[in-house]
Design a protein around this motif. Structure first.
Motif, PDB file in Angstrom:
ATOM      1  N   ARG A 367       1.068  -0.800   0.406  1.00 15.68           N
ATOM      2  CA  ARG A 367      -0.530   0.163   0.534  1.00 15.68           C
ATOM      3  C   ARG A 367       1.142   1.378  -0.407  1.00 15.68           C
ATOM      4  N   GLY A 368       2.343   1.313   0.287  1.00 19.07           N
ATOM      5  CA  GLY A 368       3.183   2.488   0.375  1.00 19.07           C
ATOM      6  C   GLY A 368       2.825   3.237   1.498  1.00 19.07           C
ATOM      7  N   ASP A 369       2.461   2.498   2.377  1.00 16.95           N
ATOM      8  CA  ASP A 369       2.279   4.042   3.825  1.00 16.95           C
ATOM      9  C   ASP A 369       2.853   4.991   4.036  1.00 16.95           C
ATOM     10  N   ARG A 370       4.086   3.997   4.236  1.00 18.18           N
ATOM     11  CA  ARG A 370       5.428   4.453   4.223  1.00 18.18           C
ATOM     12  C   ARG A 370       5.579   5.264   3.327  1.00 18.18           C
ATOM     13  N   CYS A 371       5.631   5.453   2.618  1.00 17.34           N
ATOM     14  CA  CYS A 371       6.405   6.471   1.269  1.00 17.34           C
ATOM     15  C   CYS A 371       6.128   7.971   1.137  1.00 17.34           C
ATOM     16  N   THR A 372       7.384   8.812   1.143  1.00 17.27           N
ATOM     17  CA  THR A 372       7.490   9.437   1.273  1.00 17.27           C
ATOM     18  C   THR A 372       7.591  10.499  -0.017  1.00 17.27           C
ATOM     19  N   CYS A 373       8.025   9.219  -1.041  1.00 21.86           N
ATOM     20  CA  CYS A 373       8.146   9.855  -2.298  1.00 21.86           C
ATOM     21  C   CYS A 373       6.516  10.524  -3.296  1.00 21.86           C
ATOM     22  N   THR A 374       6.851  11.747  -4.072  1.00 21.16           N
ATOM     23  CA  THR A 374       5.604  11.645  -4.799  1.00 21.16           C
ATOM     24  C   THR A 374       5.590  10.958  -5.608  1.00 21.16           C
ATOM     25  N   PRO A 375       4.400  10.977  -6.745  1.00 21.79           N
ATOM     26  CA  PRO A 375       4.093   9.807  -7.578  1.00 21.79           C
ATOM     27  C   PRO A 375       5.362  10.704  -9.038  1.00 21.79           C
ATOM     28  N   LEU A 376       5.188  12.296  -9.100  1.00 20.17           N
ATOM     29  CA  LEU A 376       6.551  12.049  -9.927  1.00 20.17           C
ATOM     30  C   LEU A 376       8.251  11.576  -9.859  1.00 20.17           C
ATOM     31  N   GLN A 377       9.168  11.890  -8.396  1.00 17.17           N
ATOM     32  CA  GLN A 377       9.487  11.198  -7.933  1.00 17.17           C
ATOM     33  C   GLN A 377       9.096   9.883  -8.226  1.00 17.17           C
ATOM     34  N   ARG A 378       8.641   9.149  -8.347  1.00 20.62           N
ATOM     35  CA  ARG A 378       9.062   7.691  -8.155  1.00 20.62           C
ATOM     36  C   ARG A 378       8.998   7.702 -10.154  1.00 20.62           C
ATOM     37  N   ARG A 379       8.156   8.096 -10.953  1.00 18.76           N
ATOM     38  CA  ARG A 379       8.219   7.797 -12.069  1.00 18.76           C
ATOM     39  C   ARG A 379       9.923   7.948 -12.281  1.00 18.76           C
ATOM     40  N   ARG A 380      10.702   9.296 -12.076  1.00 16.30           N
ATOM     41  CA  ARG A 380      11.372   9.257 -12.521  1.00 16.30           C
ATOM     42  C   ARG A 380      13.043   8.306 -11.617  1.00 16.30           C
ATOM     43  N   TYR A 381      12.271   8.206 -11.238  1.00 20.66           N
ATOM     44  CA  TYR A 381      13.305   7.276 -10.237  1.00 20.66           C
ATOM     45  C   TYR A 381      13.531   5.895 -10.956  1.00 20.66           C
ATOM     46  N   LEU A 382      12.341   4.874 -11.955  1.00 22.45           N
ATOM     47  CA  LEU A 382      11.820   3.973 -12.170  1.00 22.45           C
ATOM     48  C   LEU A 382      12.641   4.405 -13.881  1.00 22.45           C
ATOM     49  N   ALA A 383      12.133   5.536 -14.526  1.00 19.02           N
ATOM     50  CA  ALA A 383      12.265   5.774 -15.415  1.00 19.02           C
ATOM     51  C   ALA A 383      14.610   6.203 -15.966  1.00 19.02           C
ATOM     52  N   ARG A 384      15.260   5.956 -14.717  1.00 20.35           N
ATOM     53  CA  ARG A 384      16.315   5.258 -15.056  1.00 20.35           C
ATOM     54  C   ARG A 384      16.840   4.591 -15.152  1.00 20.35           C
ATOM     55  N   LEU A 385      16.265   2.776 -15.282  1.00 22.94           N
ATOM     56  CA  LEU A 385      16.774   2.371 -15.353  1.00 22.94           C
ATOM     57  C   LEU A 385      15.751   1.932 -17.422  1.00 22.94           C
ATOM     58  N   SER A 386      16.544   2.363 -18.284  1.00 24.32           N
ATOM     59  CA  SER A 386      15.166   2.839 -19.354  1.00 24.32           C
ATOM     60  C   SER A 386      15.242   1.664 -20.207  1.00 24.32           C
ATOM     61  N   GLY A 387      14.173   1.697 -21.134  1.00 21.06           N
ATOM     62  CA  GLY A 387      13.557   0.727 -21.217  1.00 21.06           C
ATOM     63  C   GLY A 387      14.660  -0.129 -22.370  1.00 21.06           C
ATOM     64  N   PRO A 388      14.977   0.242 -23.307  1.00 24.68           N
ATOM     65  CA  PRO A 388      16.752  -0.546 -23.887  1.00 24.68           C
ATOM     66  C   PRO A 388      17.231  -1.554 -22.924  1.00 24.68           C
ATOM     67  N   VAL A 389      17.176  -1.311 -21.926  1.00 26.82           N
ATOM     68  CA  VAL A 389      18.319  -1.190 -20.966  1.00 26.82           C
ATOM     69  C   VAL A 389      17.138  -2.182 -20.247  1.00 26.82           C
ATOM     70  N   LEU A 390      16.579  -2.260 -20.239  1.00 19.64           N
ATOM     71  CA  LEU A 390      15.510  -3.387 -19.732  1.00 19.64           C
ATOM     72  C   LEU A 390      15.053  -4.562 -20.633  1.00 19.64           C
ATOM     73  N   ASP A 391      14.764  -4.287 -21.465  1.00 18.65           N
ATOM     74  CA  ASP A 391      14.834  -5.104 -22.806  1.00 18.65           C
ATOM     75  C   ASP A 391      15.651  -5.981 -23.133  1.00 18.65           C
ATOM     76  N   ARG A 392      16.543  -6.009 -22.240  1.00 20.37           N
ATOM     77  CA  ARG A 392      17.707  -6.932 -22.300  1.00 20.37           C
ATOM     78  C   ARG A 392      17.547  -8.087 -21.243  1.00 20.37           C
ATOM     79  N   ILE A 393      16.963  -7.200 -19.502  1.00 21.76           N
ATOM     80  CA  ILE A 393      17.335  -8.553 -19.086  1.00 21.76           C
ATOM     81  C   ILE A 393      16.238  -9.521 -18.777  1.00 21.76           C
ATOM     82  N   ASP A 394      16.285 -10.579 -18.936  1.00 20.41           N
ATOM     83  CA  ASP A 394      15.701 -11.666 -19.326  1.00 20.41           C
ATOM     84  C   ASP A 394      15.012 -12.279 -18.122  1.00 20.41           C
TER      85      ASP A 394
END
Length: 512
Positions: A367-394
């Motif tokens: 549920r993320g009750d303890r999370c203090t990050c904004t939705p924008l911060q979460r998206r930016r954080y996960l976006a650091r792993l780009s699609g082309p890099v993740l596509d190469r992960i089995d």
């Protein structure tokens, strides 16, 4: 006096070229010229050679000295040419018979007192000399163990320049340098207890993540572990090398040569047969991870992890340039570095394991009750792993918090997992005996859609996943490779629907 010639080796990455070092001592104003594209450290060899020869009583003549290194177009670097230059000059001025040194490789850096110091890259240098047909080499005594790993070459270890001159029948009266106390060169000794100490029985729960680690080890697949802090992601990743089989002879030679070039190879225990494990910090630069540096590029963490595991903890915290630089090595299994002084290629067939938190604070789980990050911060954080890099992960596996009320006191030990991994690798070895790849992770797409294609039902499942946008075409092939590994672990001849379904669940959804 006639021109005297001896041999040395110039390294470009792991590739070595035998260099002919020729010296001419002629009448004229005193001078000492080095030609043949030497770098600055080689130009300083003139002072080291003069001082070392004087210390043992074989002074360099006050004449016009010219030393040429052929092929002249090839850049030479490092202090490993010192000994060859000194021997060629002393032979040219008549202190040695030119015939005695003509076909001998001389490697080593000279100290001002005449001692011969070790140099990095002795193993790949002598491998190159053997390929060129050289039968004898003089090396620093500190590198003797490493040099003897190369079969087919007679190795002559030497503590100082005086020993080398006497070995070649010096005509001059020489004497060894005065004894002195010196600290031995530091060498990174292997840790024989490391594999036994890091055991999977220490990991509580996390059955899916442990299974994914076993599959990754059995087929050489890349793995992403995502979850909150303290769930065991780093523990699992650090234990993967302990379930990998020992390196074959070819990989052991490559890994040992890379570590020799990096200056961290202890040859007393022989070739490196344990799969390496590299875990650079997230502040590491691109050059330190991929390779680089001034002049000719040095091997980076991905090359030191060749035939082993590269672990990126807190993967989204790595600079994007570092992560994007992994894309080509993940596909090709090597890295080619272009620099002004030349092109260097290093092997980099590593197994990538990444760990990531769900957000910058790490608590966006459930549920993320303890999370203090904004939705924008979460998206930016996960976006650091780009699609082309993740596509190469089995495989991308979620690692949630452990419920101690639902786990046993201890998990399965690494020894039991390692036996299954070895059996699966043996099945792959037999299947690919006449083919240029050794593990399922290396199967090309053409073979996956040809001789190694699954039955029609399994193919239909994957085709639907591609049509629905769950998989890219690259993801389709990677799922099939994981399915083959699951079949090998189960002792099946070909992946069935259950294997493909499990591989799909381990893959997750590709970004579209």
């Amino acid at each position: 006096m006639p021109v005297a010639r001896t041999l040395a080796v110039a390294l470009t990455g792991l590739e070595g070229t035998v260099v002919e070092v020729e010296a001419d001592v002629a009448a004229g104003l005193p001078a000492f010229h080095l030609v043949g594209l030497p770098d600055s450290s080689m130009l300083q060899a003139r002072e080291r050679v003069r001082a070392a020869a004087a210390q043992i009583g074989a002074g360099i003549a006050q004449r016009r000295i010219a030393v040429n290194m052929q092929p002249a177009w090839l850049p030479k670097h490092g202090s490993g040419f010192d000994l060859a230059i000194a021997i060629a000059v002393l032979a040219a001025q008549g202190d040695l018979e030119a015939e005695d040194i003509a076909g001998v490789v001389h490697l080593g850096e000279l100290g001002l007192d005449g001692r011969i110091r070790p140099v990095p890259g002795t193993l790949p240098a002598l491998l190159a000399a053997r390929r060129a047909g050289v039968g004898r080499a003089v090396v620093p005594a500190a590198d003797a163990d490493e040099a003897r790993l190369v079969e087919g070459i007679g190795v002559v270890p030497a503590e100082d320049l005086c020993e080398v001159l006497r070995h070649h029948g010096s005509r001059a009266e020489v004497h060894p340098p005065a004894p002195q106390q010196s600290l031995p060169a530091a060498a990174r000794a292997p840790d024989p207890e490391r594999r036994e100490r890091l055991d999977f029985c220490d990991v509580l729960g996390q059955l899916q993540a442990r299974r994914a680690a076993e599959v990754a080890a059995a087929g050489g697949h890349h793995l992403l572990l995502a979850g909150p802090p303290g769930a065991g992601k780093t523990m699992i990743a650090a234990r993967i090398p302990g379930i990998l089989p020992p390196l074959g002879n070819r990989d052991a030679l490559d890994v040992s040569a890379i570590h020799s070039l990096s200056g961290g190879f202890d040859a007393r225990a022989g070739l490196i047969t344990d799969p390496p494990f590299e875990a650079p910090h997230h502040t590491a630069t691109t050059a330190s991870v991929v390779g680089g540096g001034p002049g000719l590029a040095r091997p980076g963490a991905i090359s030191r992890a060749h035939a082993g595991v590269l672990f990126l903890d807190e993967a989204p915290e790595f600079p994007s340039r570092v992560l994007e630089a992994l894309r080509e090595p993940l596909e090709t299994g090597d890295v080619t570095l272009h620099r002004a002084r030349g092109i260097t290629r290093y092997p980099a067939r590593f197994q990538l394991v990444m760990a990531a938190n769900p957000c910058p604070c790490g608590h966006a789980w459930g549920r993320g009750d303890r999370c203090t990050c904004t939705p924008l911060q979460r998206r930016r954080y996960l976006a650091r792993l780009s699609g082309p890099v993740l596509d190469r992960i089995d495989m991308r596996v979620e690692v949630g918090p452990v419920d101690l009320r639902r786990v046993d006191a201890a998990g399965e030990p690494s020894a039991a997992i390692a036996r299954r991994v070895r059996a699966a690798r043996e099945r792959q070895r037999r299947r690919f005996a006449a083919l240029p790849w050794t593990t399922n992770s290396q199967i090309p797409g053409s073979a996956l859609r040809g001789d190694l294609a699954p039955e029609r039902g399994g193919r239909r499942m994957l085709e639907e996943a591609v049509d629905q946008g769950r998989l890219t075409l690259r993801g389709h092939d990677r799922v099939l490779r994981v399915a083959w590994t699951l079949a090998d672990l189960d002792g099946a001849e070909i992946p069935d629907g259950d294997h493909i379904g499990t591989a799909l669940s381990l893959r997750g959804k590709d970004r579209t």
